[in-house]
Design a protein around this motif. Structure first.
Motif, PDB file in Angstrom:
ATOM      1  N   ARG A  28       7.505   6.904  11.120  1.00 52.17           N
ATOM      2  CA  ARG A  28       8.034   6.689   9.794  1.00 52.17           C
ATOM      3  C   ARG A  28       9.026   6.988   9.677  1.00 52.17           C
ATOM      4  O   ARG A  28       8.865   8.230   9.156  1.00 52.17           O
ATOM      5  CB  ARG A  28       7.068   6.011   8.363  1.00 52.17           C
ATOM      6  N   ASP A  59      -1.805  -4.982  20.610  1.00 53.14           N
ATOM      7  CA  ASP A  59      -1.297  -4.131  19.173  1.00 53.14           C
ATOM      8  C   ASP A  59      -0.148  -4.847  18.255  1.00 53.14           C
ATOM      9  O   ASP A  59       0.100  -5.886  19.199  1.00 53.14           O
ATOM     10  CB  ASP A  59      -0.176  -2.576  20.163  1.00 53.14           C
ATOM     11  N   GLY A  60       0.069  -4.949  17.070  1.00 52.66           N
ATOM     12  CA  GLY A  60       0.698  -5.724  16.853  1.00 52.66           C
ATOM     13  C   GLY A  60       1.168  -4.622  15.735  1.00 52.66           C
ATOM     14  O   GLY A  60       0.402  -4.544  14.230  1.00 52.66           O
ATOM     15  N   ASP A  80      10.370   1.848   9.863  1.00 50.71           N
ATOM     16  CA  ASP A  80      10.013   2.253  10.635  1.00 50.71           C
ATOM     17  C   ASP A  80      10.881   2.600  11.543  1.00 50.71           C
ATOM     18  O   ASP A  80      12.205   2.308  11.935  1.00 50.71           O
ATOM     19  CB  ASP A  80       9.271   1.874  11.797  1.00 50.71           C
ATOM     20  N   PHE A 119      -5.380  -7.352   1.661  1.00 50.07           N
ATOM     21  CA  PHE A 119      -4.452  -6.403   2.675  1.00 50.07           C
ATOM     22  C   PHE A 119      -4.137  -7.949   3.646  1.00 50.07           C
ATOM     23  O   PHE A 119      -4.813  -8.396   3.957  1.00 50.07           O
ATOM     24  CB  PHE A 119      -5.086  -6.175   3.648  1.00 50.07           C
ATOM     25  N   THR A 120      -2.883  -7.765   3.789  1.00 46.92           N
ATOM     26  CA  THR A 120      -2.130  -9.380   4.355  1.00 46.92           C
ATOM     27  C   THR A 120      -2.542  -9.430   5.825  1.00 46.92           C
ATOM     28  O   THR A 120      -2.849  -9.775   6.892  1.00 46.92           O
ATOM     29  CB  THR A 120      -0.900  -9.533   4.208  1.00 46.92           C
ATOM     30  N   LYS A 145      -4.855   3.621   7.175  1.00 44.28           N
ATOM     31  CA  LYS A 145      -3.378   4.971   7.606  1.00 44.28           C
ATOM     32  C   LYS A 145      -3.475   6.158   7.114  1.00 44.28           C
ATOM     33  O   LYS A 145      -4.089   6.536   5.819  1.00 44.28           O
ATOM     34  CB  LYS A 145      -2.375   4.026   6.612  1.00 44.28           C
ATOM     35  N   ALA A 179       0.530   3.170  13.968  1.00 41.94           N
ATOM     36  CA  ALA A 179       0.776   2.824  15.805  1.00 41.94           C
ATOM     37  C   ALA A 179      -0.740   3.377  16.093  1.00 41.94           C
ATOM     38  O   ALA A 179      -1.672   3.742  16.383  1.00 41.94           O
ATOM     39  CB  ALA A 179       1.437   4.337  16.044  1.00 41.94           C
ATOM     40  N   GLY A 197      -1.570  -1.854  11.255  1.00 42.27           N
ATOM     41  CA  GLY A 197      -2.170  -0.690  10.466  1.00 42.27           C
ATOM     42  C   GLY A 197      -1.212   0.209  10.024  1.00 42.27           C
ATOM     43  O   GLY A 197      -0.286   0.857  10.059  1.00 42.27           O
ATOM     44  N   SER A 241       0.902  -1.130   0.299  1.00 37.03           N
ATOM     45  CA  SER A 241      -0.156   0.129  -0.050  1.00 37.03           C
ATOM     46  C   SER A 241       0.702   0.950   0.077  1.00 37.03           C
ATOM     47  O   SER A 241      -0.041   2.128   0.685  1.00 37.03           O
ATOM     48  CB  SER A 241      -0.848   0.474   1.156  1.00 37.03           C
ATOM     49  N   SER A 248       3.724  -5.908   8.467  1.00 38.18           N
ATOM     50  CA  SER A 248       3.787  -4.987   7.134  1.00 38.18           C
ATOM     51  C   SER A 248       3.324  -6.195   6.058  1.00 38.18           C
ATOM     52  O   SER A 248       3.447  -7.487   6.374  1.00 38.18           O
ATOM     53  CB  SER A 248       5.300  -4.875   6.976  1.00 38.18           C
ATOM     54  N   THR A 249       3.226  -5.692   5.042  1.00 35.25           N
ATOM     55  CA  THR A 249       2.935  -6.910   3.670  1.00 35.25           C
ATOM     56  C   THR A 249       3.922  -7.231   3.607  1.00 35.25           C
ATOM     57  O   THR A 249       3.943  -8.921   2.845  1.00 35.25           O
ATOM     58  CB  THR A 249       3.181  -6.130   2.337  1.00 35.25           C
TER      59      THR A 249
HETATM   60  C1  3UK Z   1       3.024   0.368   9.498  1.00 37.37           C
HETATM   61  C2  3UK Z   1       2.414  -0.074  12.652  1.00 37.37           C
HETATM   62  C3  3UK Z   1       2.510   0.957  14.560  1.00 37.37           C
HETATM   63  C4  3UK Z   1       3.966   0.709  10.103  1.00 37.37           C
HETATM   64  C5  3UK Z   1       0.072  -4.995   8.058  1.00 37.37           C
HETATM   65  C6  3UK Z   1      -0.238  -5.587  10.537  1.00 37.37           C
HETATM   66  O1  3UK Z   1      -0.368  -2.745   8.163  1.00 37.37           O
HETATM   67  C7  3UK Z   1       0.118  -4.137   7.311  1.00 37.37           C
HETATM   68  O2  3UK Z   1       0.940  -3.611   6.266  1.00 37.37           O
HETATM   69  P1  3UK Z   1       1.935  -2.489   5.476  1.00 37.37           P
HETATM   70  O3  3UK Z   1       2.573  -3.359   4.163  1.00 37.37           O
HETATM   71  O4  3UK Z   1       2.442  -1.336   6.552  1.00 37.37           O
HETATM   72  C8  3UK Z   1       3.010  -1.520   7.784  1.00 37.37           C
HETATM   73  C9  3UK Z   1       4.021  -0.739   8.385  1.00 37.37           C
HETATM   74  O5  3UK Z   1       2.635   0.022   8.665  1.00 37.37           O
HETATM   75  N1  3UK Z   1       2.408  -0.010  10.832  1.00 37.37           N
HETATM   76  C10 3UK Z   1       1.664  -1.741  11.419  1.00 37.37           C
HETATM   77  N2  3UK Z   1       1.290  -1.902  12.144  1.00 37.37           N
HETATM   78  C11 3UK Z   1       1.753  -0.390  12.952  1.00 37.37           C
HETATM   79  N3  3UK Z   1       3.007   1.515  12.653  1.00 37.37           N
HETATM   80  N4  3UK Z   1       2.266  -0.056  15.273  1.00 37.37           N
HETATM   81  C12 3UK Z   1       1.566  -1.070  14.006  1.00 37.37           C
HETATM   82  N5  3UK Z   1       0.350  -1.732  15.455  1.00 37.37           N
HETATM   83  O6  3UK Z   1       5.363   1.862   9.494  1.00 37.37           O
HETATM   84  C13 3UK Z   1       5.003  -1.069   8.804  1.00 37.37           C
HETATM   85  O7  3UK Z   1       5.696  -1.094   8.861  1.00 37.37           O
HETATM   86  O8  3UK Z   1       0.860  -1.872   4.913  1.00 37.37           O
HETATM   87  C14 3UK Z   1       0.169  -5.211   9.452  1.00 37.37           C
HETATM   88  C15 3UK Z   1      -0.318  -6.958   9.536  1.00 37.37           C
HETATM   89  C16 3UK Z   1      -0.182  -7.404   8.280  1.00 37.37           C
HETATM   90  C17 3UK Z   1       0.491  -6.234   7.609  1.00 37.37           C
HETATM   91  N6  3UK Z   1       0.732  -6.423   6.335  1.00 37.37           N
END
Ligand code: 3UK
Length: 543
Positions: A437, A342-343, A422, A250-251, A531, A323, A321, A206, A346-347
């Motif tokens: 980020r 919380d978790g 990040d 979206f994974t 996001k 913070a 997704g 994304s 990323s894709t």
């Molecule tokens: C940000 C977070 C802080 C962070 C994803 C859970 O979001 C997912 O995948 P994307 O490829 O984005 C990744 C980026 O999103 N992010 C995601 N979760 C958090 N930042 N706290 C969080 N809890 O910048 C990361 O690098 O869209 C989330 C499972 C699968 C996913 N694909």
């Protein structure tokens, strides 16, 4: 890079476009549950094994007008797989575009593609023809299964998509619709015996700039994701009813709303619309117990007054997704009694790799490395930084980044570590604390300021509904901190409010972080995955 097994794919497009060995992330398989056989089709394990174990009568998927047991889902998946292979000429290794809102039928199509040895390529429902075209071209998509209600943009995209030869529409009552086609197909289909390291899905990131990147994941990666975070952090049970908002493309949604419930024989509810306005009604109607959505969605639901629906069935709620601000964690606990899980995922990593369960949740922190993964914070040269210092988040585990033929592999993977982009620090308890980020860090008057920290402070103010904080150019300071604020009803965005919010931030975090500029908005620009689109805020008033 570990040596690859012989591919079982007839079409070796994906295998041929894996990153070069020196740009692979190091993979860790230390947990006993991460030892996988050489031949592995993840749908055989997630679906067929369940039915073979005598659990076919258990509820698998619900949705509008649908209630499928595992046996019924298996029959449906097998019919679709037969149609793909016999009717549409699918050969293993070919890429199949999936397009639709979250529905049981979309999930059955995903499972059928992967069971037949195809590669499932999800696409966000709102994508238009001009956004579908580069995906079809990059993945050399040959087949598509598409919800009839979303067919128009795909039809337009086809005009410029020579690789796409076969399209079938579902939720279509016509004689050529997928439902009519599969009615005559056999309900038996043997899973194609793919290699553990054959690609089974491609997920486009994304990302907000540049051409889309396609991440590739193996059958083994799917099982590895199911073996790490779900049993060690989520710890759901077979009687849980999963629900949530992220699209299956979206994974986060694919794992949370399909793979993870199936991996334990639980059931999932797939609802097409799961906005803060509609998700609570669905939770009440299906008595859902495990919920997956984004932090802003939890906040919006918690702020609904009076509470329009009974959320009493909920047991576990997962936020990812973006913070999770401490204020949102508190609001949700006050509204439901539930401590959010919380978790960060990323894709590229497929799913969550740092997280904390309810008992270890610490406001403002994401958590610790999920069992099976390792995480640390490194400097520009890739050296691990001591606790307390802000640097780049680096992770490795059983899954990792494998872009489809993309030079940006060398940015995400360095020295075997996945660098997520990040900025993080590790606190005194060993918990990972999100900053921003890396490209979103604000540098103002020589200070490094993380926008999300200022947002978290503003969200504690009772007049603030939502906010986004970015750096904007400033002649004197290089950048200044600017806040875009959506106020709750009944509050005016005037000079008095601005001063009150600025003072409030100064009293909550270090005063130099306060927003020197505040602009009031009625809504903030967000992606389909929830996001905040900071780049659009930085662009200014046109958003
Ligand atoms: C940000 C977070 C802080 C962070 C994803 C859970 O979001 C997912 O995948 P994307 O490829 O984005 C990744 C980026 O999103 N992010 C995601 N979760 C958090 N930042 N706290 C969080 N809890 O910048 C990361 O690098 O869209 C989330 C499972 C699968 C996913 N694909």
């Amino acid at each position: 890079m570990p040596p690859l097994l012989p591919s079982a794919h007839t079409d070796t497009f994906a295998r041929d476009r894996l990153p070069p060995p020196e740009l692979w992330p190091e993979l860790l398989f230390e947990l006993p549950s991460l030892r996988f056989p050489d031949r592995l089709n993840c749908v055989a394990l997630l679906l067929d094994a369940r039915v073979e174990a005598g659990e076919g009568a258990r509820l698998a998927i619900q949705g509008e007008g649908v209630r499928w047991t595992y046996a019924e889902l298996q029959a449906q998946v097998n019919r679709i797989a037969n149609e793909l292979v016999q009717g549409m000429g699918l050969v293993s290794g070919q890429r199949v575009l999936l397009r639709g809102a979250n529905t049981p039928m979309l999930a059955a199509c995903w499972l059928a593609v992967v069971k037949a040895g195809g590669i499932a390529v999800g696409s966000m429902p709102l994508l238009r023809a001009r956004e579908l075209q580069p995906i079809i071209a990059k993945a050399e998509i040959s087949h598509a299964l598409c919800d009839a209600r979303l067919a128009d943009e795909l039809t337009m995209a086809r005009e410029n998509a020579p690789t796409l030869r076969q399209v079938a529409l579902f939720h279509d009552t016509g004689p050529d619709g997928l439902e009519a086609r599969i009615a005559r197909r056999d309900t038996r289909f043997d899973a194609v015996p793919t290699s553990a390291d054959d690609v089974c899905l491609m997920a486009f990131t994304s990302g907000t700039t540049g051409t889309p990147k396609a991440t590739m994941h193996f059958h083994r990666d799917v099982m590895a994701a199911c073996a790490c975070w779900p049993p060690h952090v989520l710890r759901a049970t077979p009687d849980d009813v999963f629900i949530g908002s992220p699209p299956l493309a979206f994974t986060f949604g694919l794992g949370g709303l399909l793979l993870f419930p199936m991996s334990i024989g639980a059931s999932t509810v797939l609802v097409e619309k799961a906005s803060p306005d509609t998700l609570p009604a669905a939770i009440e109607r299906y008595r859902a117990t495990v919920c997956f959505t984004a932090p802003t969605s939890y906040r919006a639901i918690a702020l609904q007054q009076p509470r329009p629906h009974d959320l009493g069935s909920l047991r576990k709620c997962v936020s990812a997704g973006e913070a999770l601000p401490a204020a949102t964690r508190t609001l949700w606990r006050e509204a439901t009694g539930i401590e959010l899980i919380d978790g960060i995922g990323s894709t590229e990593m497929l799913h969550i790799f740092i997280s904390a369960d309810e008992a270890h949740a610490k406001p403002g922190a994401t958590g610790v490395a999920v069992p099976g993964y390792r995480a640390c914070v490194v400097d520009e040269a890739g050296r691990e930084l001591p606790h307390g210092q802000v640097g780049r988040l680096a992770v490795k585990g059983p899954t990792g980044c494998k872009y489809l033929a993309d030079a940006r592999q060398a940015q995400y993977v360095q020295n075997g570590w996945n660098l997520t982009g990040d900025a993080y620090r590790v606190d005194e308890d060993g918990q990972f604390v999100y900053q921003a980020r890396t490209d979103d860090m604000i540098i103002s008057g020589g200070y490094n300021i993380a926008g999300p920290e200022v947002e978290s402070a503003l969200l504690l103010h009772p007049a603030v509904a939502e906010c986004g904080v970015v750096g904007v150019a400033d002649a004197e300071r290089g950048q200044i901190v600017k806040a875009y604020v959506v106020l709750k009803p009944g509050h005016a965005g005037d000079a008095t409010m601005t001063r009150a919010l600025q003072d409030f931030v100064k009293q909550t975090v270090a005063p130099y972080k306060y927003p020197r500029a505040i602009e009031y908005r009625t809504e903030l620009p967000r992606t389909e995955t929830g996001k905040l689109q900071r780049f659009r805020l930085r662009q200014g008033p046109t958003t």
